[in-house]
Design a protein around this motif. Sequence first.
Motif, mmCIF file in Angstrom:
data_model
loop_
_atom_site.group_PDB
_atom_site.id
_atom_site.type_symbol
_atom_site.label_atom_id
_atom_site.label_comp_id
_atom_site.label_asym_id
_atom_site.label_seq_id
_atom_site.Cartn_x
_atom_site.Cartn_y
_atom_site.Cartn_z
ATOM 1 N N LYS A 11 6.360 42.003 -7.100
ATOM 2 C CA LYS A 11 5.155 42.824 -6.995
ATOM 3 C C LYS A 11 5.308 43.785 -5.820
ATOM 4 C CE LYS A 11 0.154 42.481 -6.383
ATOM 5 N NZ LYS A 11 -0.984 41.580 -6.129
ATOM 6 N N VAL A 12 4.851 45.018 -6.008
ATOM 7 C CA VAL A 12 4.892 46.019 -4.949
ATOM 8 C C VAL A 12 3.469 46.287 -4.483
ATOM 9 C CG1 VAL A 12 5.553 48.377 -4.347
ATOM 10 C CG2 VAL A 12 6.975 47.049 -5.929
ATOM 11 N N GLU A 13 3.239 46.166 -3.179
ATOM 12 C CA GLU A 13 1.937 46.450 -2.582
ATOM 13 C C GLU A 13 2.066 47.705 -1.723
ATOM 14 O OE1 GLU A 13 0.982 42.801 -0.572
ATOM 15 O OE2 GLU A 13 0.914 41.668 -2.450
ATOM 16 N N GLN A 14 0.999 48.122 -1.062
ATOM 17 C CA GLN A 14 1.033 49.371 -0.305
ATOM 18 C C GLN A 14 2.111 49.374 0.781
ATOM 19 O OE1 GLN A 14 -2.716 50.672 1.201
ATOM 20 N NE2 GLN A 14 -1.856 52.405 2.272
ATOM 21 N N ASP A 15 2.141 48.370 1.640
ATOM 22 C CA ASP A 15 3.107 48.330 2.737
ATOM 23 C C ASP A 15 4.062 47.148 2.655
ATOM 24 O OD1 ASP A 15 2.046 50.621 3.975
ATOM 25 O OD2 ASP A 15 0.475 49.432 4.918
ATOM 26 N N ALA A 16 3.982 46.373 1.582
ATOM 27 C CA ALA A 16 4.784 45.156 1.466
ATOM 28 C C ALA A 16 5.218 44.935 0.024
ATOM 29 C CB ALA A 16 3.972 43.956 1.948
ATOM 30 N N VAL A 17 6.121 43.988 -0.157
ATOM 31 C CA VAL A 17 6.520 43.568 -1.490
ATOM 32 C C VAL A 17 6.466 42.050 -1.554
ATOM 33 C CG1 VAL A 17 8.029 45.536 -1.962
ATOM 34 C CG2 VAL A 17 9.005 43.477 -0.947
ATOM 35 N N HIS B 4 9.355 53.552 -1.167
ATOM 36 C CA HIS B 4 8.382 53.673 -2.248
ATOM 37 C C HIS B 4 9.048 53.645 -3.625
ATOM 38 C CE1 HIS B 4 9.494 57.821 -1.124
ATOM 39 N NE2 HIS B 4 9.388 58.068 -2.398
ATOM 40 N N HIS B 5 10.382 53.675 -3.684
ATOM 41 C CA HIS B 5 11.083 53.611 -4.960
ATOM 42 C C HIS B 5 11.291 52.176 -5.434
ATOM 43 C CE1 HIS B 5 12.072 57.842 -5.531
ATOM 44 N NE2 HIS B 5 12.195 57.912 -4.226
ATOM 45 N N LEU B 6 10.879 51.207 -4.644
ATOM 46 C CA LEU B 6 11.030 49.811 -5.021
ATOM 47 C C LEU B 6 10.103 49.480 -6.181
ATOM 48 C CD1 LEU B 6 11.049 48.318 -1.424
ATOM 49 C CD2 LEU B 6 13.026 48.677 -2.908
ATOM 50 N N LYS B 7 10.601 48.635 -7.091
ATOM 51 C CA LYS B 7 9.783 48.250 -8.243
ATOM 52 C C LYS B 7 10.127 46.826 -8.663
ATOM 53 C CE LYS B 7 12.915 50.671 -11.361
ATOM 54 N NZ LYS B 7 13.909 50.880 -10.330
ATOM 55 N N PRO B 8 9.223 46.169 -9.377
ATOM 56 C CA PRO B 8 9.494 44.804 -9.832
ATOM 57 C C PRO B 8 10.812 44.733 -10.611
ATOM 58 C CG PRO B 8 7.200 45.321 -10.162
ATOM 59 C CD PRO B 8 7.882 46.620 -9.752
ATOM 60 N N GLY B 9 11.574 43.689 -10.325
ATOM 61 C CA GLY B 9 12.867 43.502 -10.970
ATOM 62 C C GLY B 9 14.041 43.944 -10.123
ATOM 63 N N PRO C 210 13.581 29.957 -7.662
ATOM 64 C CA PRO C 210 12.621 29.746 -8.749
ATOM 65 C C PRO C 210 11.274 29.239 -8.221
ATOM 66 C CG PRO C 210 14.762 28.913 -9.386
ATOM 67 C CD PRO C 210 14.849 29.281 -7.928
ATOM 68 N N SER C 211 10.214 29.967 -8.531
ATOM 69 C CA SER C 211 8.838 29.635 -8.140
ATOM 70 C C SER C 211 8.589 29.696 -6.633
ATOM 71 C CB SER C 211 8.440 28.253 -8.670
ATOM 72 O OG SER C 211 8.531 28.240 -10.079
ATOM 73 N N VAL C 212 9.464 30.398 -5.876
ATOM 74 C CA VAL C 212 9.272 30.568 -4.425
ATOM 75 C C VAL C 212 9.196 32.060 -4.139
ATOM 76 C CG1 VAL C 212 10.184 30.169 -2.111
ATOM 77 C CG2 VAL C 212 10.552 28.461 -3.920
ATOM 78 N N THR C 213 8.000 32.543 -3.772
ATOM 79 C CA THR C 213 7.771 33.958 -3.521
ATOM 80 C C THR C 213 7.301 34.154 -2.093
ATOM 81 O OG1 THR C 213 7.149 34.247 -5.836
ATOM 82 C CG2 THR C 213 6.541 36.007 -4.338
ATOM 83 N N ILE C 214 7.849 35.187 -1.431
ATOM 84 C CA ILE C 214 7.423 35.517 -0.076
ATOM 85 C C ILE C 214 6.942 36.966 -0.040
ATOM 86 C CG2 ILE C 214 8.957 33.838 1.020
ATOM 87 C CD1 ILE C 214 10.848 36.166 1.722
ATOM 88 N N LYS C 215 6.166 37.280 0.981
ATOM 89 C CA LYS C 215 5.686 38.647 1.184
ATOM 90 C C LYS C 215 6.399 39.207 2.407
ATOM 91 C CE LYS C 215 1.438 41.257 2.076
ATOM 92 N NZ LYS C 215 -0.034 41.152 2.185
ATOM 93 N N ILE C 216 7.038 40.380 2.247
ATOM 94 C CA ILE C 216 7.709 41.018 3.380
ATOM 95 C C ILE C 216 7.367 42.507 3.404
ATOM 96 C CG2 ILE C 216 9.622 39.360 3.376
ATOM 97 C CD1 ILE C 216 11.374 41.529 2.147
ATOM 98 N N ALA C 217 7.503 43.103 4.576
ATOM 99 C CA ALA C 217 7.234 44.532 4.745
ATOM 100 C C ALA C 217 8.283 45.358 4.005
ATOM 101 C CB ALA C 217 7.240 44.898 6.223
ATOM 102 N N LYS C 218 7.859 46.440 3.380
ATOM 103 C CA LYS C 218 8.799 47.328 2.697
ATOM 104 C C LYS C 218 9.879 47.836 3.650
ATOM 105 C CE LYS C 218 5.868 49.302 -0.905
ATOM 106 N NZ LYS C 218 5.221 50.542 -1.358
ATOM 107 N N THR C 219 9.502 48.087 4.886
ATOM 108 C CA THR C 219 10.452 48.635 5.853
ATOM 109 C C THR C 219 11.540 47.643 6.249
ATOM 110 O OG1 THR C 219 8.968 48.046 7.664
ATOM 111 C CG2 THR C 219 8.825 50.308 6.810
ATOM 112 N N SER C 220 11.377 46.366 5.895
ATOM 113 C CA SER C 220 12.411 45.392 6.222
ATOM 114 C C SER C 220 13.459 45.261 5.123
ATOM 115 C CB SER C 220 11.793 44.021 6.521
ATOM 116 O OG SER C 220 11.289 43.440 5.344
ATOM 117 N N ILE C 221 13.318 46.020 4.027
ATOM 118 C CA ILE C 221 14.307 46.002 2.946
ATOM 119 C C ILE C 221 15.455 46.932 3.344
ATOM 120 C CG2 ILE C 221 14.761 46.489 0.514
ATOM 121 C CD1 ILE C 221 12.787 44.204 0.896
#
Length: 66
Positions: free
Chosen positions: A28-34, A8-13, A40-51
């Motif tokens: 971007k930080v979401e409830q269970d994912a980031v 939960h300490h993860l933040k943009p940047g 450049p211009s390639v964004t993926i969504k992954i689970a916070k627990t996989s960081i």
Amino acid sequence: MLHLQKPHHLKPGDKVVSAGGIYGVITKVEQDAVRMEIAPSVTIKIAKTSIVSSTPKEAPAEADKK
């Protein structure tokens, strides 16, 4: 599986590495994912627990010391 103790300490940047070895920067930080920019211009969504590693965004004063 390795994971951060407090995702939960993860933040943009923040620079992160996923359990699958993907390096990126959180956009971007979401409830269970980031959302993570991996190129450049390639964004993926992954689970916070996989960081597995996180480096906070450097403050401008810290970046100037390097």
